[in-house]
Design an enzyme around this catalytic site. Structure first.
Site, PDB file in Angstrom:
ATOM      1  N   ASP A 175      29.548  54.843 -17.590  1.00 53.49           N
ATOM      2  CA  ASP A 175      28.374  54.005 -17.838  1.00 53.49           C
ATOM      3  C   ASP A 175      28.597  53.128 -19.063  1.00 53.49           C
ATOM      4  OD1 ASP A 175      27.266  55.415 -15.713  1.00 53.49           O
ATOM      5  OD2 ASP A 175      26.171  56.801 -17.005  1.00 53.49           O
ATOM      6  N   ASP A 200      35.449  55.653 -19.920  1.00 51.15           N
ATOM      7  CA  ASP A 200      34.077  56.114 -19.802  1.00 51.15           C
ATOM      8  C   ASP A 200      33.502  55.407 -18.580  1.00 51.15           C
ATOM      9  OD1 ASP A 200      31.560  57.300 -20.549  1.00 51.15           O
ATOM     10  OD2 ASP A 200      30.989  55.376 -21.431  1.00 51.15           O
TER      11      ASP A 200
END
Length: 184
Positions: A9, A7
């Site tokens: 953020d 991922d």
């Protein structure tokens, strides 16, 4: 192929409640760029899978997202590594698309693109939706405590088999030095 899905953020860069809206707001988490570089130098294929609803909400443009990702790629390159691809969902949460995590569409696309069984791969995330997306295809969920990770861990109800690490650097260290993981 050693393929790892990350991922963005909260894993690679600091998460913001008001979205990362410009390259200036993209700030790497300490140790994350070095971890990516160590993994890429060790032969790992690294792919980012990120929900970017700021596009669907009209907060940022595709040009801005591309500029943010250009900054990310350059920052990783400056530490001697690389990210092989970035997949993103541009849709707002109410769009009912198949690519927005926790749905696994984006991960299935990664599997097709890289000719890999995603059910054999791990995904590193800081939110429950990241973990749910990889668990939905039988993959290995990895939670980091950066970003929203500590809150996600405290909330509980993690998919079965979720492994938890302080940050991406700690997980990379475990991947690169598996004998250390069994030590107290």
């Amino acid at each position: 192929m050693k393929l790892l899905i990350l991922d963005r953020d909260g894993v690679i860069n600091e998460d913001r409640a008001d979205f990362v809206k410009s390259p200036d707001e993209w700030v790497p988490i300490p140790g994350s760029l070095q971890a990516i570089s160590e993994l890429s130098r060790a032969g790992w294929t690294l792919v980012v899978a990120t929900n970017q609803s700021a596009i669907g909400r009209g907060i940022i443009s595709m040009d801005t997202l591309n500029a943010i990702h250009t900054k990310m790629h350059r920052a990783v390159a400056e530490t001697g590594g690389h990210i092989d691809a970035v997949f993103f969902c541009p849709h707002a949460p109410d769009a009912d698309c198949q690519c927005r995590k926790p749905r696994p569409g984006m991960l299935l696309d990664i599997g097709r693109r890289f000719h890999a069984n995603i059910g054999d791969r791990a995904m590193v995330g800081d939110s429950l939706r990241d973990l749910q997306a990889i668990a939905a295809v039988g993959g290995k969920p990895v939670l980091v405590r950066t970003g929203n990770g500590a809150k996600t861990e405290a909330t509980g109800n993690l998919p079965v088999g979720t492994r938890v690490y302080d940050d991406l650097a700690a997980y990379a260290s475990a991947l690169l030095n598996p004998s250390l993981e069994s030590q107290p």
